[in-house]
Design a protein around this motif. Structure first.
Motif, PDB file in Angstrom:
ATOM      1  N   VAL A 183       0.946  12.846   4.382  1.00 17.10           N
ATOM      2  CA  VAL A 183       2.184  12.340   5.036  1.00 17.10           C
ATOM      3  C   VAL A 183       3.650  12.546   3.573  1.00 17.10           C
ATOM      4  O   VAL A 183       4.259  12.265   4.330  1.00 17.10           O
ATOM      5  CB  VAL A 183       2.569  10.643   4.273  1.00 17.10           C
ATOM      6  N   GLY A 184       2.191  13.112   2.293  1.00 15.75           N
ATOM      7  CA  GLY A 184       3.202  13.970   1.574  1.00 15.75           C
ATOM      8  C   GLY A 184       2.411  14.581   0.727  1.00 15.75           C
ATOM      9  O   GLY A 184       1.717  15.739   1.745  1.00 15.75           O
ATOM     10  N   ASP A 185       2.459  15.214  -0.176  1.00 16.39           N
ATOM     11  CA  ASP A 185       1.456  16.049  -1.106  1.00 16.39           C
ATOM     12  C   ASP A 185       0.483  15.515  -1.966  1.00 16.39           C
ATOM     13  O   ASP A 185      -0.111  16.452  -2.745  1.00 16.39           O
ATOM     14  CB  ASP A 185       2.786  16.948  -2.458  1.00 16.39           C
ATOM     15  N   GLU A 186       0.066  14.819  -1.779  1.00 15.25           N
ATOM     16  CA  GLU A 186      -1.385  13.781  -2.393  1.00 15.25           C
ATOM     17  C   GLU A 186      -2.290  14.720  -2.236  1.00 15.25           C
ATOM     18  O   GLU A 186      -2.851  15.429  -3.106  1.00 15.25           O
ATOM     19  CB  GLU A 186      -1.674  12.887  -0.923  1.00 15.25           C
ATOM     20  N   LEU A 216      -6.237   6.589  -8.097  1.00 15.86           N
ATOM     21  CA  LEU A 216      -4.924   6.085  -6.555  1.00 15.86           C
ATOM     22  C   LEU A 216      -4.884   4.900  -6.636  1.00 15.86           C
ATOM     23  O   LEU A 216      -5.387   3.929  -7.179  1.00 15.86           O
ATOM     24  CB  LEU A 216      -6.250   6.083  -4.893  1.00 15.86           C
ATOM     25  N   LYS A 217      -3.365   4.983  -6.886  1.00 12.82           N
ATOM     26  CA  LYS A 217      -2.067   3.521  -6.374  1.00 12.82           C
ATOM     27  C   LYS A 217      -1.870   2.988  -5.513  1.00 12.82           C
ATOM     28  O   LYS A 217      -1.981   4.411  -3.964  1.00 12.82           O
ATOM     29  CB  LYS A 217      -1.426   3.024  -7.323  1.00 12.82           C
ATOM     30  N   GLY A 218      -1.717   1.609  -4.774  1.00 11.57           N
ATOM     31  CA  GLY A 218      -1.756   1.924  -2.908  1.00 11.57           C
ATOM     32  C   GLY A 218      -2.345   0.335  -2.894  1.00 11.57           C
ATOM     33  O   GLY A 218      -3.352   0.076  -3.384  1.00 11.57           O
ATOM     34  N   PRO A 219      -1.451  -0.362  -1.893  1.00 16.76           N
ATOM     35  CA  PRO A 219      -2.160  -2.002  -1.442  1.00 16.76           C
ATOM     36  C   PRO A 219      -2.955  -1.006  -0.882  1.00 16.76           C
ATOM     37  O   PRO A 219      -3.525  -0.094   0.068  1.00 16.76           O
ATOM     38  CB  PRO A 219      -0.756  -1.576  -0.505  1.00 16.76           C
ATOM     39  N   THR A 220      -4.026  -2.568  -0.505  1.00 17.47           N
ATOM     40  CA  THR A 220      -4.933  -2.513   0.265  1.00 17.47           C
ATOM     41  C   THR A 220      -4.744  -2.033   1.368  1.00 17.47           C
ATOM     42  O   THR A 220      -3.857  -2.581   2.089  1.00 17.47           O
ATOM     43  CB  THR A 220      -5.391  -4.191   0.462  1.00 17.47           C
ATOM     44  N   LEU A 248      -0.419   5.915  -3.166  1.00 16.83           N
ATOM     45  CA  LEU A 248      -0.618   6.219  -1.904  1.00 16.83           C
ATOM     46  C   LEU A 248       0.342   4.734  -1.007  1.00 16.83           C
ATOM     47  O   LEU A 248       0.758   3.597  -2.179  1.00 16.83           O
ATOM     48  CB  LEU A 248      -1.949   6.012  -1.658  1.00 16.83           C
ATOM     49  N   ASP A 249       0.732   4.779  -0.299  1.00 15.83           N
ATOM     50  CA  ASP A 249       1.266   3.275   0.906  1.00 15.83           C
ATOM     51  C   ASP A 249       1.704   3.589   2.014  1.00 15.83           C
ATOM     52  O   ASP A 249       0.660   4.866   2.509  1.00 15.83           O
ATOM     53  CB  ASP A 249       3.207   3.875   0.474  1.00 15.83           C
ATOM     54  N   PHE A 250       2.116   3.009   2.814  1.00 16.48           N
ATOM     55  CA  PHE A 250       1.166   2.615   4.392  1.00 16.48           C
ATOM     56  C   PHE A 250       2.803   3.736   4.789  1.00 16.48           C
ATOM     57  O   PHE A 250       3.526   4.312   4.417  1.00 16.48           O
ATOM     58  CB  PHE A 250       1.869   1.510   4.516  1.00 16.48           C
ATOM     59  N   PRO A 251       2.091   4.403   5.826  1.00 23.31           N
ATOM     60  CA  PRO A 251       2.860   5.689   6.264  1.00 23.31           C
ATOM     61  C   PRO A 251       3.818   5.020   6.863  1.00 23.31           C
ATOM     62  O   PRO A 251       4.253   4.026   7.235  1.00 23.31           O
ATOM     63  CB  PRO A 251       1.159   6.517   7.356  1.00 23.31           C
ATOM     64  N   PRO A 252       4.764   6.437   6.943  1.00 27.30           N
ATOM     65  CA  PRO A 252       5.984   5.824   7.546  1.00 27.30           C
ATOM     66  C   PRO A 252       5.612   5.437   9.489  1.00 27.30           C
ATOM     67  O   PRO A 252       4.182   5.997   9.956  1.00 27.30           O
ATOM     68  CB  PRO A 252       7.019   7.119   7.977  1.00 27.30           C
ATOM     69  N   PRO A 253       6.849   5.174   9.722  1.00 23.71           N
ATOM     70  CA  PRO A 253       6.309   4.601  11.399  1.00 23.71           C
ATOM     71  C   PRO A 253       5.777   5.749  12.698  1.00 23.71           C
ATOM     72  O   PRO A 253       4.471   5.011  13.007  1.00 23.71           O
ATOM     73  CB  PRO A 253       7.039   4.041  12.057  1.00 23.71           C
ATOM     74  N   ASP A 254       5.775   6.684  12.495  1.00 23.08           N
ATOM     75  CA  ASP A 254       5.518   7.364  13.204  1.00 23.08           C
ATOM     76  C   ASP A 254       3.930   8.222  13.436  1.00 23.08           C
ATOM     77  O   ASP A 254       3.077   8.358  13.940  1.00 23.08           O
ATOM     78  CB  ASP A 254       6.273   9.041  13.488  1.00 23.08           C
ATOM     79  N   ALA A 255       3.798   8.662  11.425  1.00 20.48           N
ATOM     80  CA  ALA A 255       2.141   8.919  10.900  1.00 20.48           C
ATOM     81  C   ALA A 255       1.215   7.858  11.193  1.00 20.48           C
ATOM     82  O   ALA A 255       0.316   7.725  11.754  1.00 20.48           O
ATOM     83  CB  ALA A 255       2.755   9.155  10.073  1.00 20.48           C
ATOM     84  N   GLU A 256       1.686   6.465  11.039  1.00 19.19           N
ATOM     85  CA  GLU A 256       0.813   5.303  10.887  1.00 19.19           C
ATOM     86  C   GLU A 256       1.081   5.348  12.714  1.00 19.19           C
ATOM     87  O   GLU A 256      -0.465   4.484  13.127  1.00 19.19           O
ATOM     88  CB  GLU A 256       1.748   4.030  10.480  1.00 19.19           C
ATOM     89  N   THR A 257       1.933   5.541  13.465  1.00 24.65           N
ATOM     90  CA  THR A 257       1.614   5.105  15.281  1.00 24.65           C
ATOM     91  C   THR A 257       0.456   6.337  15.442  1.00 24.65           C
ATOM     92  O   THR A 257      -0.878   6.217  16.010  1.00 24.65           O
ATOM     93  CB  THR A 257       2.157   5.644  15.716  1.00 24.65           C
TER      94      THR A 257
END
Length: 273
Positions: free
Chosen positions: A22-25, A41-45, A177-186
Motif C-alpha cells: 500500500v506504500g513504498d514498504e 516493523l511498527k504497526g497494530p496487531t 505499517l498500518d491497516f490498508p485503505p478500504p479498497d486495498a483491504e477489500t
C-alpha cells in the motif's frame, strides 16, 4: 512474490505469500536487504507485518526463521543452550544462531514482550559488527552472507514499561505499517478469505467503523486478520451476521455492554436482508 503496488522454525514456501503493498514498504525493505541492514516493523496487531516478512523473504529467496516474543523469553532461547541427549551434554543452536550461521532472515515478532536484557544480545548483529557472541561456547559467530534481522512491535499497544530501548531502535531501519485503505483491504480480505468483493467490502466497512469509535473502550481494534477470519466463516456457509459476531464482536471484548454496543453497530452497517 504476490506484491502489487496499487514458536520458531524455518520456512521456505514454494508458493509466494499474497501481500498487497500500500506504500513504498517493499522498496524500502529491498534497499535495506541489499545492505544487510536490520529492519524494525511498527504497526497494530493484525495489520500484516508477518505476512509482509513472509512475502519479502520469498522474493529474496531467503529461508525465514520466525520467533514469537514472550515475557519468559531469555537470551538462551534465541542463542542456544546445552541439552542432555542420550546421556551426553550437547550444544543446540537457538533460532537466532541458526539464522546467523545459515544466512537466513530472522524475524523476531513482538520482541518487546521479551525481557529487555534479552534484546541486548541482538546489538552486535544489528550494527557494523554483524556478529553474534555465544558466551557459553566462548565463540563469536559472524553473520553468513544473506543474514538479515527483522523485529516488530505494536507501539500503540505496548506500555511504558515495555518499549524498545533507544540503543536498540537506533540500529534499525524503521518501516511503519498500518491497516490498508478500504479498497486495498477489500481486495486482501476477498482474496484471503475466498469471498466475493461485495461481502469483503461490508466486512471492511464494519472494521473501519469499529476502529473509528470515539472514546473506544477496546484495547485492540478490528484487524485485517479478524476480517479475514470472519470472511472465512462466510466462505464456509455461515451467515454474515453470525460470522462477524464470532470472529470480531465476541473476540474484541468480554464486557456484555460493549458486546451489545458492537452488535448494534454491526446491525446498522449490514445490508438489509
Amino acid at each position: 512474490m504476490s506484491v502489487t503496488n496499487s514458536s520458531s522454525g524455518v520456512r521456505s514456501p514454494s508458493r509466494a505469500p499474497f501481500y498487497r503493498a500500500v506504500g513504498d514498504e517493499v522498496e524500502v525493505f529491498r534497499a535495506a536487504a541489499r545492505r544487510g541492514l536490520p529492519v524494525l516493523l511498527k504497526g497494530p496487531t493484525g495489520c500484516g507485518k508477518t505476512r509482509f516478512v513472509e512475502a519479502v523473504a520469498h522474493e529474496l529467496g531467503r529461508d525465514l526463521i520466525t520467533v514469537a516474543g514472550h515475557e519468559d523469553m531469555t537470551s538462551a532461547d534465541l542463542v542456544g543452550r546445552f541439552l542432555l541427549k542420550g546421556g551426553e551434554t550437547v550444544w543446540v543452536d537457538g533460532p537466532l544462531t541458526r539464522a546467523v550461521r545459515t544466512g537466513a532472515l530472522c524475524y523476531l515478532d513482538e520482541i518487546v514482550e521479551a525481557r529487555q536484557d534479552t534484546t541486548v544480545v541482538i546489538h552486535p548483529l544489528a550494527d557494523h559488527r554483524r556478529e553474534l557472541p555465544v558466551d557459553r561456547l566462548g565463540v563469536t559467530v559472524p553473520a553468513a552472507p544473506g543474514f538479515q534481522l527483522v523485529i516488530s512491535y505494536n507501539p500503540g499497544y505496548q506500555s511504558v514499561l515495555k518499549n524498545i530501548k533507544e540503543s536498540t531502535r537506533q540500529r534499525f531501519i524503521a518501516i511503519e505499517l498500518d491497516f490498508p485503505p478500504p479498497d486495498a483491504e477489500t481486495e486482501i480480505v476477498a482474496h484471503e478469505a475466498g469471498i466475493d468483493p461485495d461481502t469483503a467490502r461490508v466486512l471492511v466497512r464494519i472494521g473501519n467503523a469499529i476502529r473509528n469509535i470515539d472514546g473506544s473502550p477496546l484495547r485492540e481494534v478490528s484487524s485485517t486478520r479478524m476480517l479475514i477470519l470472519a470472511g472465512g466463516l462466510v466462505a464456509e456457509g455461515l451467515g454474515l451476521r453470525r460470522a462477524v459476531q464470532a470472529a470480531i464482536v465476541e473476540t474484541l471484548s468480554d464486557d456484555g455492554d460493549v458486546i451489545r454496543a458492537l452488535g448494534e453497530l454491526v446491525d446498522a452497517l449490514l445490508p438489509a436482508p
